[in-house]
Write a protein that holds these residues in place. Structure first.
Motif, PDB file in Angstrom:
ATOM      1  N   LEU A 180       0.843  -1.196   0.000  1.00  0.00           N
ATOM      2  CA  LEU A 180       0.000   0.000   0.000  1.00  0.00           C
ATOM      3  C   LEU A 180       0.877   1.244   0.000  1.00  0.00           C
ATOM      4  N   SER A 181       0.411   2.292  -0.649  1.00  0.00           N
ATOM      5  CA  SER A 181       1.115   3.575  -0.667  1.00  0.00           C
ATOM      6  C   SER A 181       0.532   4.482   0.411  1.00  0.00           C
ATOM      7  N   VAL A 182       1.428   5.097   1.190  1.00  0.00           N
ATOM      8  CA  VAL A 182       1.054   6.036   2.248  1.00  0.00           C
ATOM      9  C   VAL A 182       1.933   7.269   2.084  1.00  0.00           C
ATOM     10  N   SER A 183       1.360   8.446   2.264  1.00  0.00           N
ATOM     11  CA  SER A 183       2.133   9.677   2.098  1.00  0.00           C
ATOM     12  C   SER A 183       2.004  10.562   3.331  1.00  0.00           C
ATOM     13  N   LEU A 184       3.132  11.129   3.737  1.00  0.00           N
ATOM     14  CA  LEU A 184       3.161  12.081   4.844  1.00  0.00           C
ATOM     15  C   LEU A 184       3.803  13.366   4.356  1.00  0.00           C
ATOM     16  N   GLU A 185       3.291  14.468   4.874  1.00  0.00           N
ATOM     17  CA  GLU A 185       3.845  15.780   4.564  1.00  0.00           C
ATOM     18  C   GLU A 185       4.576  16.280   5.796  1.00  0.00           C
ATOM     19  N   TYR A 186       5.759  16.810   5.570  1.00  0.00           N
ATOM     20  CA  TYR A 186       6.568  17.351   6.652  1.00  0.00           C
ATOM     21  C   TYR A 186       6.561  18.875   6.562  1.00  0.00           C
ATOM     22  N   HIS A 187       6.418  19.528   7.697  1.00  0.00           N
ATOM     23  CA  HIS A 187       6.533  20.979   7.748  1.00  0.00           C
ATOM     24  C   HIS A 187       6.881  21.392   9.177  1.00  0.00           C
ATOM     25  N   ILE A 188       7.223  22.637   9.336  1.00  0.00           N
ATOM     26  CA  ILE A 188       7.550  23.167  10.661  1.00  0.00           C
ATOM     27  C   ILE A 188       6.403  24.063  11.106  1.00  0.00           C
ATOM     28  N   VAL A 189       5.852  23.761  12.282  1.00  0.00           N
ATOM     29  CA  VAL A 189       4.755  24.543  12.849  1.00  0.00           C
ATOM     30  C   VAL A 189       5.246  25.136  14.163  1.00  0.00           C
ATOM     31  N   ASP A 190       5.250  26.451  14.243  1.00  0.00           N
ATOM     32  CA  ASP A 190       5.720  27.148  15.450  1.00  0.00           C
ATOM     33  C   ASP A 190       7.099  26.658  15.879  1.00  0.00           C
ATOM     34  N   GLY A 191       7.979  26.426  14.897  1.00  0.00           N
ATOM     35  CA  GLY A 191       9.345  25.991  15.177  1.00  0.00           C
ATOM     36  C   GLY A 191       9.497  24.517  15.497  1.00  0.00           C
ATOM     37  N   ILE A 192       8.405  23.755  15.429  1.00  0.00           N
ATOM     38  CA  ILE A 192       8.447  22.331  15.771  1.00  0.00           C
ATOM     39  C   ILE A 192       8.251  21.499  14.502  1.00  0.00           C
ATOM     40  N   PRO A 193       9.193  20.557  14.218  1.00  0.00           N
ATOM     41  CA  PRO A 193       9.016  19.671  13.072  1.00  0.00           C
ATOM     42  C   PRO A 193       7.759  18.822  13.243  1.00  0.00           C
ATOM     43  N   SER A 194       7.011  18.662  12.165  1.00  0.00           N
ATOM     44  CA  SER A 194       5.736  17.960  12.244  1.00  0.00           C
ATOM     45  C   SER A 194       5.486  17.156  10.973  1.00  0.00           C
ATOM     46  N   PHE A 195       4.953  15.962  11.131  1.00  0.00           N
ATOM     47  CA  PHE A 195       4.514  15.134  10.015  1.00  0.00           C
ATOM     48  C   PHE A 195       2.992  15.054  10.050  1.00  0.00           C
ATOM     49  N   MET A 196       2.396  15.028   8.872  1.00  0.00           N
ATOM     50  CA  MET A 196       0.947  14.907   8.763  1.00  0.00           C
ATOM     51  C   MET A 196       0.633  13.931   7.624  1.00  0.00           C
ATOM     52  N   VAL A 197      -0.232  12.972   7.894  1.00  0.00           N
ATOM     53  CA  VAL A 197      -0.666  12.052   6.846  1.00  0.00           C
ATOM     54  C   VAL A 197      -1.528  12.820   5.850  1.00  0.00           C
ATOM     55  N   ILE A 198      -1.266  12.600   4.565  1.00  0.00           N
ATOM     56  CA  ILE A 198      -2.069  13.208   3.507  1.00  0.00           C
ATOM     57  C   ILE A 198      -2.531  12.109   2.550  1.00  0.00           C
ATOM     58  N   ASP A 199      -3.445  12.438   1.662  1.00  0.00           N
ATOM     59  CA  ASP A 199      -3.901  11.467   0.669  1.00  0.00           C
ATOM     60  C   ASP A 199      -2.734  11.088  -0.238  1.00  0.00           C
ATOM     61  N   ALA A 200      -2.507   9.799  -0.395  1.00  0.00           N
ATOM     62  CA  ALA A 200      -1.409   9.327  -1.248  1.00  0.00           C
ATOM     63  C   ALA A 200      -1.799   9.295  -2.722  1.00  0.00           C
ATOM     64  N   ARG A 201      -3.067   9.129  -2.997  1.00  0.00           N
ATOM     65  CA  ARG A 201      -3.507   8.946  -4.383  1.00  0.00           C
ATOM     66  C   ARG A 201      -3.042  10.031  -5.350  1.00  0.00           C
ATOM     67  N   PRO A 202      -3.089  11.329  -4.995  1.00  0.00           N
ATOM     68  CA  PRO A 202      -2.645  12.358  -5.948  1.00  0.00           C
ATOM     69  C   PRO A 202      -1.125  12.459  -6.113  1.00  0.00           C
TER      70      PRO A 202
END
Length: 104
Positions: free
Chosen positions: A24-46
């Protein structure tokens, strides 16, 4: 400085007996929120990687959040982030504290 990245994972069974449908394909987006590294699951299909025949199906965010798959995906990206020195610029201070896993 703000950074972002996508972590596209293909999870499941591998080896000679494994089929594309076993993964299965799974996608996570990484970004920094208020100086804290963060991962968020997003839709993998696109995501472009989801078009590859190597995985049987790309999962939507709603199919991952709250499941064992989410926990495993977060552990995988944590291991990648902590284990690959080439990514150090993306993860400031990650050695002192693991990335936050925000459900957004």
């Amino acid at each position: 400085m703000e950074h972002g990245a996508h972590f596209d994972l293909i999870m499941g069974f591998w080896g000679e007996a494994a089929r594309d449908e076993d993964r299965l394909s799974v996608s996570l987006e990484y970004h920094i929120v208020d100086g804290i590294p963060s991962f968020m699951v997003i839709d993998a299909r696109p995501r472009p990687f989801a078009q590859a025949a190597i995985a049987g199906r790309a999962l939507d965010r709603s199919e991952v959040i709250g499941t064992d798959m989410a926990g495993f995906a977060f552990k995988m990206v944590d291991a990648i982030a902590l284990g690959d020195d080439r990514l150090a610029e993306l993860f400031p201070g990650l050695c002192e504290a693991e990335a936050s896993h925000q459900v957004q």
